[in-house]
Motif scaffolding. Sequence first.
Motif, short mmCIF file in Angstrom:
data_model
loop_
_atom_site.label_atom_id
_atom_site.label_comp_id
_atom_site.label_asym_id
_atom_site.label_seq_id
_atom_site.Cartn_x
_atom_site.Cartn_y
_atom_site.Cartn_z
N TYR A 1 44.58 16.03 52.24
CA TYR A 1 43.76 15.04 52.65
C TYR A 1 43.66 13.98 51.75
O TYR A 1 43.70 13.86 50.50
CB TYR A 1 42.32 15.68 52.99
N TYR A 2 43.20 12.83 52.28
CA TYR A 2 42.97 11.54 51.55
C TYR A 2 41.72 11.87 50.71
O TYR A 2 40.61 12.54 51.05
CB TYR A 2 42.61 10.33 52.43
N ASP A 3 41.99 11.62 49.22
CA ASP A 3 40.93 12.24 48.33
C ASP A 3 39.36 11.62 48.75
O ASP A 3 38.44 12.51 48.32
CB ASP A 3 41.28 11.60 47.09
N GLY B 1 42.15 -4.22 56.35
CA GLY B 1 42.86 -4.26 54.86
C GLY B 1 44.15 -3.81 55.37
O GLY B 1 45.48 -4.46 54.98
N LYS B 2 44.33 -2.58 56.00
CA LYS B 2 45.74 -2.17 56.26
C LYS B 2 46.55 -2.73 57.26
O LYS B 2 47.89 -2.99 57.23
CB LYS B 2 45.53 -0.38 56.86
N THR B 3 45.79 -3.23 58.49
CA THR B 3 46.86 -3.80 59.58
C THR B 3 47.07 -5.18 59.24
O THR B 3 47.99 -5.36 60.01
CB THR B 3 45.72 -3.65 60.73
N ALA C 1 33.28 3.31 56.13
CA ALA C 1 33.16 3.84 57.12
C ALA C 1 33.12 5.51 57.02
O ALA C 1 32.44 6.25 57.68
CB ALA C 1 34.24 3.47 58.37
N ILE C 2 34.20 6.02 56.52
CA ILE C 2 34.23 7.50 56.29
C ILE C 2 33.02 7.96 55.38
O ILE C 2 32.58 8.94 55.85
CB ILE C 2 35.52 7.67 55.32
N ALA C 3 32.67 7.31 54.41
CA ALA C 3 31.38 7.76 53.58
C ALA C 3 30.04 7.77 54.44
O ALA C 3 29.31 8.77 54.42
CB ALA C 3 31.32 6.78 52.47
N ALA D 1 32.35 -1.72 54.97
CA ALA D 1 33.37 -2.44 53.73
C ALA D 1 34.46 -1.49 53.79
O ALA D 1 34.49 -0.66 53.02
CB ALA D 1 32.33 -2.16 52.54
N GLY D 2 35.45 -1.96 54.17
CA GLY D 2 36.53 -1.20 54.55
C GLY D 2 36.39 0.38 55.25
O GLY D 2 35.46 0.69 55.57
N ALA D 3 37.40 0.80 55.65
CA ALA D 3 37.33 2.20 55.99
C ALA D 3 36.73 3.23 55.28
O ALA D 3 36.06 4.24 55.70
CB ALA D 3 38.93 2.85 56.46
C1 PLP Z 1 43.97 7.58 55.13
C2 PLP Z 1 43.01 6.58 54.54
N1 PLP Z 1 41.88 6.23 54.90
C3 PLP Z 1 41.15 5.10 54.38
C4 PLP Z 1 41.77 4.25 53.38
C5 PLP Z 1 40.80 3.06 52.79
O1 PLP Z 1 41.06 1.88 53.59
P1 PLP Z 1 40.06 0.80 53.35
O2 PLP Z 1 41.05 -0.08 52.17
O3 PLP Z 1 40.05 -0.01 54.47
O4 PLP Z 1 38.70 1.14 52.84
C6 PLP Z 1 43.00 4.57 53.17
C7 PLP Z 1 43.46 3.69 51.94
O5 PLP Z 1 44.28 3.91 51.31
C8 PLP Z 1 43.65 5.68 53.52
O6 PLP Z 1 44.95 5.70 53.11
#
Ligand code: PLP
Length: 385
Positions: A121-123, A231-233, A100-102, A95-97
């Motif tokens: 860092y991204y929050d 979403g980003k691409t 994936a991060i979580a 479900a989005g990046a």
């Molecule tokens: C560095 C970074 N990682 C992950 C995300 C989240 O991506 P997604 O919208 O695919 O969950 C963002 C969104 O701003 C981001 O800037």
Amino acid sequence: MNPYLVERLQPFGTTIFAEMSALALETGAINLGQGFPDTDGPDVVKEAAVDAIRSGRNQYPPGIGVPELRRAIRAHQQRFYGLEYDADEEILVTAGATEAIAAALLALCGPGDEVVTFEPYYDSYAACIAMAGATRRVVTLRAPGYTFDPDDLRRAVTPRTKVLLLNSPHNPTGKVFTRAELALIAVIAQEHDLLVVTDEVYEHLVYEGEHIPIATFPGMRDRTVTIGSGGKTFSFTGWKVGWVCAPPALVAAVKTAKQFLTYVSSGPFQYAIAVGLQLPDAYFTEFRREMRDKRDRLCAGLADAGLEVLRPQGTYFATVDIRSFGETDGLAFCRSLPHRCGVVAVPSVVFYDDVEAGASLVRFACCKRTEVLDEACTRLKGLAR
Ligand SMILES: Cc1ncc(COP(=O)(O)O)c(C=O)c1O
């Protein structure tokens, strides 16, 4: 511990984006805070989503993602980077990046483990490391060049370090890590037997330099979890389609965590992103060109307004140092900006543990229509100082 994070995120408080977006709504200000485009991505991708909905592809997709999308991700990694992944064993749709991060952090580290990442860092990194019960150790990318001291990185790695969490192209700085920097990170990861989680959501938004996935470095593919974002691409951030590419054991671990987060998501949109990933190279080139023009326009406008711009090499964002405006407190500046001139930006300090390093930095999003960027810059230029 960053006091702004304590204030904003723990326990599960409001993020700076929610606060600033609410302020934008309340004041009617132009929102250059949150990173989402204000125009949609390609029609052919949108139509593919409509088709998927109309043709009844609306129930739970398979846990690892629909085969069409996993095959398209495989072909994308092959086409752009020469990376080979098995679509059934080495790719997982998320479900989005964000998920994936979580899921990667929840799966790969826990109490007693340390995660090394670069700041700012991204929050969600800090929140997810905390939710995993692990400890964050940061290496500072110092403005204006956003380079890092290799000794800082070596010192940050301890026997407890489990994961190195990387982000290139980098939010919020717009830095694109160089081949030499990535090579050094790869050597350190191997010396200390670390896993690397690499957030590459802005892989197609590199304006200067080159995006080099760390998984392409010798010895790295088997210890790397690569994260991407449809979403980003394709400028459909609301669809929340992301993915993970990694060797089977790592994908299995991430999947174990993922199944208890969303289980699955975005069914019909997965088919549409599969169509997007198969678009010819021209789409990706044009997307980058358009966004580079916006980057240039915003940077020129901010400079014209009297702000010192730290020109980004990639991503949706540009940073300014408000000391050029005779101010020092980015958080206070951003909280007052909508009232003072009708523009919303994000204080970069929320992305730092070392609050001194980020105190005077403010991030603006450039992924907006040119007339919106121009109007925001005009307003900033008129700002009473
Ligand atoms: C560095 C970074 N990682 C992950 C995300 C989240 O991506 P997604 O919208 O695919 O969950 C963002 C969104 O701003 C981001 O800037």
